[in-house]
Structure formats: C-alpha cells, structure tokens
Design a protein around this motif. Structure first.
Motif, short mmCIF file in Angstrom:
data_model
loop_
_atom_site.label_atom_id
_atom_site.label_comp_id
_atom_site.label_asym_id
_atom_site.label_seq_id
_atom_site.Cartn_x
_atom_site.Cartn_y
_atom_site.Cartn_z
N LEU A 71 0.98 9.53 11.88
CA LEU A 71 1.14 8.14 12.28
C LEU A 71 2.61 7.75 12.39
O LEU A 71 2.97 6.90 13.22
CB LEU A 71 0.41 7.22 11.28
N VAL A 72 3.46 8.34 11.57
CA VAL A 72 4.90 8.11 11.70
C VAL A 72 5.40 8.70 13.01
O VAL A 72 6.15 8.06 13.77
CB VAL A 72 5.67 8.70 10.50
N VAL B 57 0.85 -1.19 0.00
CA VAL B 57 0.00 0.00 0.00
C VAL B 57 0.88 1.24 0.00
O VAL B 57 1.76 1.38 0.85
CB VAL B 57 -0.94 0.02 1.23
N GLY B 58 0.63 2.12 -0.94
CA GLY B 58 1.32 3.41 -0.99
C GLY B 58 0.38 4.53 -0.59
O GLY B 58 -0.82 4.31 -0.37
N PRO B 59 0.89 5.74 -0.49
CA PRO B 59 0.06 6.88 -0.11
C PRO B 59 -1.17 7.07 -1.01
O PRO B 59 -2.25 7.41 -0.52
CB PRO B 59 1.02 8.06 -0.21
N THR B 60 -1.01 6.86 -2.32
CA THR B 60 -2.14 7.03 -3.23
C THR B 60 -3.22 6.00 -2.96
O THR B 60 -4.43 6.33 -2.97
CB THR B 60 -1.67 6.90 -4.70
N ILE C 198 6.23 2.63 0.31
CA ILE C 198 5.31 1.62 0.80
C ILE C 198 5.09 1.89 2.28
O ILE C 198 6.05 2.15 3.03
CB ILE C 198 5.87 0.19 0.60
N LEU C 199 3.85 1.84 2.71
CA LEU C 199 3.49 2.13 4.10
C LEU C 199 3.32 0.82 4.87
O LEU C 199 2.63 -0.09 4.41
CB LEU C 199 2.20 2.94 4.15
N ARG D 31 7.57 4.34 6.77
CA ARG D 31 7.63 4.54 5.32
C ARG D 31 8.89 3.87 4.80
O ARG D 31 9.99 4.14 5.28
CB ARG D 31 7.65 6.03 4.98
N ARG D 32 8.70 3.00 3.81
CA ARG D 32 9.85 2.29 3.24
C ARG D 32 9.88 2.53 1.74
O ARG D 32 8.83 2.71 1.11
CB ARG D 32 9.75 0.79 3.52
#
Length: 199
Positions: A97-98, A74-77, A116-117, A105-106
């Motif tokens: 959340l970070v 899952v990405g931000p979009t 990628i979250l 975030r990777r």
C-alpha cells in the motif's frame, strides 16, 4: 405473504423443509438474503478490480480510513488484529500500500519504535470516487423504511449473523448407531461426492 406463483419461482430449497407450514415465506426471505450476498460479492470484486487491489488490501484501506475519521491512531499490530492476519503478512500488505501510494507510515508521537499508519489523500479520493455513490444508494434504501421496520431488519440480520457464525453445529439427530445423513440427499455425511454450497 408468498403466493403460489412466487413459490414456484424460488430456486431449489436444498436442505430446507419446503413442506413445513410457512416455509415458502421463510425460504423467500433466505433467497432474498442470498441475492443480496451475491450482489455484495460482485460489488466487492468490481471495487477490487477498479482499485487494482486484492480483498485484504481493500479491507485494510477501508478500516484505516474509517479509524482516521474517528481520530483513532492505528499501528501495524492494530491492523493485523483487525484483519486476522500474521505480522509478516501485515508487513507485506503495508509495503504494497505504501508502494502503490495509498498509505503513509509516520513515527508514533510518543514511541519512536512504533509507527502510525495513515491513508494518503489520494487513497481517500479513490475510495470516495469508487464507493460514495453506492453508499448513498444503500443509505437511501435503508432510510426508506420506517423506524420500526428498520429495527426488524437489524434484529433479523443480527440474528442471522449469529446463526452463521456458529463454528460447530449440534450433532445430527438420528437413530442410535445409524450414520448421520445429509437431509438434502439422505446420503451419509461422510460419503464421497460433491459438496453442496451453503449459501
């Protein structure tokens, strides 16, 4: 079958036609659904308070955990699309959340520009501690019904979801030239006054 005593205990049926044949039984079903929705809303508020999160942040975290279990990246979009919020709002949500230690975030393994979250192990533990017991109780309730009863419940809830998802209701039926009225009060629909809750 709803008894006469049961029907007297039901709240005011608002716009429902309580005089129609079988209305007591149907209204009883809708009132049970109303009680569940109220309990569900209270549960979500308690969960947000326990985890010190707002509703959108908690929804994001639950989505990310579920997708991670399915081994979906899952990405931000993707997250913005799921939540129905803007890119800017998603960026702020991810930063929160970070900062709270719930999200990492990777770099994307095949696209340096993408991220990628991933929920942190602590986020998994916190969600499990907060929600696992409730989910077990809910599964126990659902599992207590026979398979044919479960199918009826699924059919009912699916149809109800479709009913409330309608964006525009059909035009009110009335005498041509007359203003549309609220069936609960006989007042014009565009008349000023307090709005009646629909749930």
């Amino acid at each position: 079958m709803t008894t006469e005593a049961d029907s007297r205990e039901l709240p005011t049926p608002y716009w429902y036609d309580a005089q129609a044949a079988g209305a007591d039984d149907a209204i009883g079903v809708l009132e049970a659904l109303r009680r569940f929705r109220s309990a569900d809303k209270s549960m979500r508020q308690r969960t947000q308070d326990d985890m010190d999160m707002n509703e959108t942040d908690l929804a994001a975290l639950r989505f990310l955990i579920a997708e991670e279990k399915r081994e979906h990246e899952v990405g931000p979009t993707d997250l913005a699309h799921h939540l129905g919020i803007s890119t800017a709002a998603t960026t702020k949500l991810i930063k929160r959340l970070v900062a709270s230690g719930h999200l990492q975030r990777r770099p994307h393994p095949h696209d340096r520009r993408a991220q990628i979250l991933h929920p942190t192990p602590g986020a998994h533990d916190e969600v499990r501690a907060t929600l696992a017991a409730m989910h077990a109780r809910m599964m126990g309730v659902a599992d207590a019904f026979a398979p044919d009863e479960q199918l009826v419940v699924v059919r009912f809830l699916t149809a109800m979801a479709d009913a409330v998802a309608l964006v525009h209701d059909p035009e009110p039926v009335g005498t041509e030239g007359d203003a549309a009225t609220d069936p609960a009060t006989d007042a014009p629909l565009d008349a000023p006054g307090e709005a009646t809750s629909a749930s």
